[in-house]
Write a protein that holds these residues in place. Structure first.
Motif: not given
Length: 303
Positions: A277-303
């Motif tokens: 019952g902890y849906q929000k806390e879990s963070g579990l994600l779902f992809v619909e049938p025949n669907g796609k989901k994506s995400g991205k991380l960006k590592f920037s090096f700053v001097k």
């Protein structure tokens, strides 16, 4: 920009080379990023001891169950499946689907088909494809994922994370992590679902704090998606930006030459938390049938 191939530990490794940065990626070993260097200084360094001991190293991909699952089981609806620490794909071979060098960018993409051809398909019986793309561009490394649900009638639940082993390089590295809540855990380090405000934890991560002063293996959430995680090295700062699907962060600071700050789309034990019952806390994600989901991380090096 260029990409060089070589053999390392019996597997083909791709070295993405730019003016300021280099990254070593092994598609045959779960699209693991074995090393990242900026201006000659390693922030992800190969760890032969951990490799020989069969534990995590580099930047492994944790999918579909990042970190621990209570009792090594996950529950999806009325069904229960066996689970493994850190998921089932982190050592599987990915097929290289894109190898691209442009004037200002080097790109490597790999894909993994998840179906009955995989020995452990029974642990997560959802026909799907997982794609991982790593690219470098000037002072930025991008890490991207895509989950494609090949099921025509049912949703695909998932969590995904990376587990980067940042080297300290003999420095007093500091970190800041923009999160407001800590997830209460059992003695087995399984989240209960209860969130505790950062102010009540006795450890403030939202301002720079020395890694050496920390003793953590904890899950945090209520992540400020528009503010980066920062790692403060002597000569530069690494800023880690995440798309909004990355709602959780694990901070692991053993008394060792490395530390881990792990962006996750979910909590540890996400499937079972969702079922309780902890849906929000879990963070579990779902992809619909025949669907796609994506995400991205960006590592920037700053001097």
């Amino acid at each position: 920009m260029k990409i060089e191939k070589s053999e390392f530990k019996g597997k083909e490794i791709y070295k993405l080379i730019g003016e300021q940065m280099e990254a070593w990626v092994c598609p045959e070993d779960g699209m693991n990023v074995y090393g990242i260097a900026f201006e000659g200084q390693q922030i992800i360094a190969w760890d032969d001891t951990r490799f020989e001991n069969g534990v995590t190293y580099g930047v492994p991909v944790l999918y579909p169950t990042p970190n621990r699952s209570d009792g090594l089981k996950i529950h999806i609806g009325e069904d229960a499946y066996d689970a493994r620490m850190h998921g089932v794909v982190r050592r599987l071979p990915f097929a290289v689907t894109k190898e691209l060098c442009l004037e200002n960018e080097a790109v490597l993409e790999g894909s993994l088909r998840w179906d009955e051809s995989q020995e452990e398909f029974f642990m997560f019986p959802f026909h799907s494809v997982l794609r991982i793309r790593v690219s470098i561009r000037k002072n930025v490394l991008n890490w991207e994922y895509e989950v494609e649900n090949k099921e025509s009638e049912k949703e695909l639940p998932y969590g995904i994370a990376i587990h980067p082993f940042f080297t300290k390089n003999g420095q007093d590295v500091k970190i800041s992590v923009p999160v407001d809540s800590y997830m209460e855990m059992t003695e087995e380090k399984i989240p209960t679902g209860k969130l505790i405000p950062m102010e009540e934890t006795g450890v403030e991560l939202r301002k720079p704090v020395s890694v050496e002063s920390l003793d953590l293996d904890h899950v945090y959430t209520d992540y400020h998606e528009k503010e980066p995680i920062r790692l403060y090295y002597d000569a530069f700062t690494v800023e880690i930006d995440a798309t909004k699907d990355f709602t959780h962060v694990v901070v692991f600071t053993p008394k060792n030459h490395f530390f881990c700050v792990e962006n996750q789309t979910c909590s540890t034990d996400c499937f079972n938390l969702y079922q309780k019952g902890y849906q929000k806390e879990s963070g579990l994600l779902f992809v619909e049938p025949n669907g796609k989901k994506s995400g991205k991380l960006k590592f920037s090096f700053v001097k």
